[in-house]
Design a protein around this motif. Structure first.
Motif, PDB file in Angstrom:
ATOM      1  N   THR A 125      49.616  47.926  16.529  1.00 43.29           N
ATOM      2  CA  THR A 125      49.406  49.282  17.027  1.00 43.29           C
ATOM      3  C   THR A 125      50.751  49.858  17.444  1.00 43.29           C
ATOM      4  O   THR A 125      51.668  49.116  17.827  1.00 43.29           O
ATOM      5  CB  THR A 125      48.434  49.286  18.228  1.00 43.29           C
ATOM      6  N   PRO A 127      52.659  53.837  18.959  1.00 46.80           N
ATOM      7  CA  PRO A 127      52.419  55.220  19.361  1.00 46.80           C
ATOM      8  C   PRO A 127      53.111  56.220  18.447  1.00 46.80           C
ATOM      9  O   PRO A 127      54.056  55.880  17.725  1.00 46.80           O
ATOM     10  CB  PRO A 127      53.045  55.280  20.753  1.00 46.80           C
ATOM     11  N   THR A 230      52.679  58.866  22.783  1.00 43.28           N
ATOM     12  CA  THR A 230      51.284  59.318  22.820  1.00 43.28           C
ATOM     13  C   THR A 230      50.300  58.220  23.203  1.00 43.28           C
ATOM     14  O   THR A 230      49.090  58.452  23.234  1.00 43.28           O
ATOM     15  CB  THR A 230      50.873  59.863  21.437  1.00 43.28           C
ATOM     16  N   SER A 231      50.798  57.028  23.495  1.00 44.44           N
ATOM     17  CA  SER A 231      49.927  55.921  23.889  1.00 44.44           C
ATOM     18  C   SER A 231      49.545  56.030  25.358  1.00 44.44           C
ATOM     19  O   SER A 231      50.116  56.822  26.116  1.00 44.44           O
ATOM     20  CB  SER A 231      50.635  54.594  23.629  1.00 44.44           C
ATOM     21  N   SER A 235      55.839  52.565  25.684  1.00 46.56           N
ATOM     22  CA  SER A 235      56.212  51.690  24.576  1.00 46.56           C
ATOM     23  C   SER A 235      57.199  50.633  25.052  1.00 46.56           C
ATOM     24  O   SER A 235      58.119  50.922  25.836  1.00 46.56           O
ATOM     25  CB  SER A 235      56.850  52.513  23.459  1.00 46.56           C
ATOM     26  N   THR A 243      54.627  58.593  29.080  1.00 51.69           N
ATOM     27  CA  THR A 243      53.530  58.989  28.205  1.00 51.69           C
ATOM     28  C   THR A 243      53.182  60.460  28.447  1.00 51.69           C
ATOM     29  O   THR A 243      53.570  61.049  29.461  1.00 51.69           O
ATOM     30  CB  THR A 243      52.279  58.144  28.474  1.00 51.69           C
ATOM     31  N   GLU A 253      45.521  59.961  24.836  1.00 54.35           N
ATOM     32  CA  GLU A 253      45.925  58.756  24.109  1.00 54.35           C
ATOM     33  C   GLU A 253      45.692  58.975  22.622  1.00 54.35           C
ATOM     34  O   GLU A 253      44.598  59.367  22.208  1.00 54.35           O
ATOM     35  CB  GLU A 253      45.144  57.529  24.561  1.00 54.35           C
ATOM     36  N   VAL A 255      47.007  56.668  19.500  1.00 52.14           N
ATOM     37  CA  VAL A 255      47.833  55.605  18.948  1.00 52.14           C
ATOM     38  C   VAL A 255      47.492  55.364  17.478  1.00 52.14           C
ATOM     39  O   VAL A 255      46.427  55.744  17.004  1.00 52.14           O
ATOM     40  CB  VAL A 255      47.663  54.287  19.733  1.00 52.14           C
ATOM     41  N   ARG A 257      46.826  52.641  14.517  1.00 58.11           N
ATOM     42  CA  ARG A 257      46.434  51.258  14.291  1.00 58.11           C
ATOM     43  C   ARG A 257      46.588  50.930  12.816  1.00 58.11           C
ATOM     44  O   ARG A 257      46.157  51.691  11.952  1.00 58.11           O
ATOM     45  CB  ARG A 257      44.996  51.007  14.742  1.00 58.11           C
TER      46      ARG A 257
END
Length: 329
Positions: A125, A127, A230-231, A235, A243, A253, A255, A257
């Motif tokens: 994962t 961001p 954006t997570s 990071s 964030t 949020e 993220v 994946r």
């Protein structure tokens, strides 16, 4: 007597088929495996795949060949994967943009993320990031929101193209922050960031959403300023960058994946073999370091866990797409 012979024949045929299935799985793979990446070379998706593909090939005992098939926000290559022979020799990238956003953005992407694929496992994962031109007056997200509210519809943001995660991430941010942004799509992350780096003259974009592998080095060199990730948490690659949720947009949020999927109908023993090799690759210190350099965190899983992720992401991103009103047709 004929009935007995018939039953014996059926039983023997079933045993033979079962034995053949086992032999096929035990011999797998006996030739190179094609890995479809539904985006052009050089993007964050290819970077993440290449981080694990060589090691995956070593563990499988066969070469894993990357096949980049870009187009329509990744849906072209993903559709080709769905229609491939389910024999384990064609696998592909499962990605938030193609399995969660695409099916909600396109009226007919050509595949169903739940029915047309066998989940192998998650890779990692990472961001997205919100970056701005160095001369842009907003120094943080709160200032950006205030500026956008004072200048409604006058702030452009760039993305890798219509239907990409960076596009929908921008729509999600604008909706959550209560502001109006103007989307400027490009043919890839590279062109968008090149325009961002250029002078703010003649309609160049002042801000963009892009994966952290593409923005981190540029921000370190001063070519752009990273305002946020954006997570939900910071990071590990850039822990100094807050964030979006920390800066006035609670709960935000978005993220990325990355995972591996195969066409639906791929035999369960082959799925298990691929999952085992993938998780062994992700346990390697070398692979973990390589992913960390790209701002990605390893996320090993079982096939069932990844299938549940695909289902959850499709619902969550589907809501985001619906609320944004974005369409790609």
């Amino acid at each position: 007597m004929k009935s007995i012979r018939r039953r014996a024949f059926v039983a023997g045929s079933a045993a033979l088929l079962a034995s053949g299935g086992r032999t096929h799985a035990e011999d797998y793979p006996s030739r190179p495996v094609t890995f479809i990446v539904p985006f052009p070379p050089g993007g964050s998706t290819t970077i993440v795949v290449r981080s694990v593909s060589d090691r995956l090939g070593e563990l499988l005992g066969q070469q894993v060949i990357i096949d980049n098939r870009g187009g329509a926000g990744g849906t072209v290559g993903t559709k080709a994967l769905a229609r491939s022979e389910p024999d384990g020799y064609t696998i592909g990238l499962g990605y938030s943009g193609t399995l969660a956003i695409g099916p909600n953005l396109y009226s007919n992407p050509g595949y169903d993320p739940r029915k047309d694929f066998a989940a192998i496992g998650r890779i990692a994962t990472a961001p997205n990031t919100l970056v701005v031109h160095p001369s842009f007056q907003a120094k943080n997200v709160a200032e950006l929101i205030a500026y956008a509210k004072a200048n409604p519809g006058k702030v452009n943001y760039g993305s890798a193209g219509v239907g990409t995660v960076s596009h929908i991430c921008g729509e999600y941010f604008a909706n959550a922050a209560g502001i109006k942004l103007v989307h400027v799509p490009y043919k890839g992350t590279g062109p968008a960031l090149s325009d961002l780096i250029g002078d703010l003259i003649g309609g160049h974009i002042p801000m963009a959403f892009a994966p952290i592998p593409a923005t981190y080095s540029n921000s370190k060199e001063g070519n752009m300023r990273m305002l946020a990730v954006t997570s939900a948490k910071r990071s590990t690659l850039a822990p100094e960058i807050p964030t979006i949720a920390e800066q006035g947009v609670p709960g935000f949020e978005a993220v990325l994946r990355y995972g591996i999927v195969a066409p639906a109908g791929t035999p369960a023993p082959i799925v298990a073999r691929l999952n085992k090799a993938l998780n062994e690759a992700l346990a390697s210190d070398e692979i973990r370091k390589r992913l960390a350099l790209e701002g990605a965190e390893p996320l090993p899983s079982t096939p069932a866990e990844y299938a549940a992720d695909i289902d959850r992401e499709e619902r969550e991103w589907g809501k985001v797409v619906k609320e944004s009103g974005a369409k790609a047709d």
